[in-house]
Design an enzyme around this catalytic site. Structure first.
Site, PDB file in Angstrom:
ATOM      1  N   GLU A  55       0.809  -1.228   0.000  1.00 57.01           N
ATOM      2  CA  GLU A  55       0.000   0.000   0.000  1.00 57.01           C
ATOM      3  C   GLU A  55       0.835   1.269   0.000  1.00 57.01           C
ATOM      4  O   GLU A  55       0.285   2.362   0.042  1.00 57.01           O
ATOM      5  CB  GLU A  55      -0.938   0.075   1.222  1.00 57.01           C
ATOM      6  N   GLY A  56       2.150   1.173   0.024  1.00 55.56           N
ATOM      7  CA  GLY A  56       2.974   2.357   0.213  1.00 55.56           C
ATOM      8  C   GLY A  56       3.208   2.682   1.668  1.00 55.56           C
ATOM      9  O   GLY A  56       3.757   3.748   2.000  1.00 55.56           O
TER      10      GLY A  56
END
Length: 338
Positions: A306-307
């Site tokens: 997801e970062g």
């Protein structure tokens, strides 16, 4: 207008490294001189000093700043899921995209905490890529289309870009990209992803082995088309566009880092403006970082994607610049520097 024109080809893109902006050595030297004049022993802030100098070199000024941070999460689905490589159905990708858009995911909270504007880009979730055990994931046109989506999403006013991904099955794709570029056995690169059991791990390992055997001999961006996915291609496009605009990039964990492997395989200089936010719990990530000559900013035993790790590292980068810009020099503080 982005760096990836409508007439671009993968072969042409692969040759761009020498024509893209390079680090401003003079600004980096000025930042180093400032670090050495601040009220601390030289090198005492360790990696924080390196990050400040890195930012100075790419912004072209002694005192870099982050006025605007952008986070991009790209989402895609993968045909290799037909091989039973993931315990979750591909519908989860779209469901998680909706969760991102509603502000309910970890990346939303981490972007809020570290002052980054988040955008989520879903890439043809209703049309998974080809099954890499049976043929190429994407055609050249499909690969370039996804790369352009990534490039177009980059905010030209951003001072730093945080990159992440979401896609059921994409830890299998990441391992295939790493093996396709750097060799070894599938077991060297494969991990549990979203929670595969022993049988699932065996299916992943088998699928990666078959895919890399089928696409043996692929090189450079052809690795991306044959073994990658739309979100990996979009990450490559965003990395290229950021470089064209002198925007430093923070990559996330194993999957995000592996997405950039085809660029590195073309020319390692493509990643000169990138740092890696954290080392993932996925076992292939540390091995991949060694191959890319990258040193992660954080090590927190995370494996979410997801970062999330990159967004956390943004906080460290902000702290590095706060010290670099806000500390007094020995002369200003009236402190003897010996």
């Amino acid at each position: 207008m982005t760096i990836l024109s409508d007439s671009a080809t993968l072969a042409a893109v692969a040759t761009l490294a020498g024509r893209l902006p390079q680090i401003d050595a003079e600004a980096a030297e000025a930042a180093l001189a400032r670090q050495n004049s601040l009220t601390k022993p030289p090198g005492a802030l360790g990696r924080l000093e390196e990050l400040a100098i890195f930012m100075a070199g790419w912004q072209g000024r002694e005192r870099p700043q982050i006025d605007r941070a952008q986070a991009l999460v790209f989402a895609g689905n993968h045909g290799v899921c037909a091989q039973g490589v993931n315990p979750f159905p591909q519908e989860v990708t779209a469901q998680m995209v909706a969760n991102f858009e509603q502000g309910g995911a970890a990346i939303n909270q981490l972007c809020l905490a570290n002052d980054a504007t988040l955008s989520v880009i879903a890439l043809a979730l209703d049309r998974p890529t080809g099954d890499i055990t049976e043929g190429p994931a994407m055609s050249e046109d499909e690969t370039l289309t996804a790369m352009r989506r990534g490039a177009e999403a980059v905010d030209p006013e951003a001072a730093v870009l945080v990159l992440g991904e979401m896609g059921i099955g994409n830890s299998t794709v990441a391992a295939a990209l790493a093996m396709g570029a750097f060799g070894g056995a599938a077991a060297d690169w494969v991990g549990r992803g979203t929670g595969s059991d022993a049988d699932g791990m065996a299916r992943k390992t088998g699928a990666i082995t078959r895919a890399c055997a089928r696409h043996a001999g692929a090189a450079g961006l052809d690795i991306l088309a044959r073994l990658g996915g739309r979100e990996q291609a979009a990450i490559c496009g965003a990395v290229l566009e950021a470089r064209a605009r002198r925007i430093p990039v923070i990559l996330d964990g194993f999957i995000c880092t592996a997405a950039t492997v085809p660029l590195f395989a073309c020319d390692p200089r493509f990643l000169d403006h990138c740092v890696v936010g954290h080392v993932s719990r996925e076992p292939g990530h540390a091995r991949l970082l060694d191959a890319l000559n990258q040193r992660p900013i954080l090590s927190l035993d995370m494996a979410l994607g997801e970062g999330s790790g990159a967004a956390l590292a943004l906080g460290v980068l902000r702290a590095a610049l706060a010290c670099h810009n806000g500390m007094a020099t020995f002369a200003e503080a009236g402190v003897s520097d010996g």
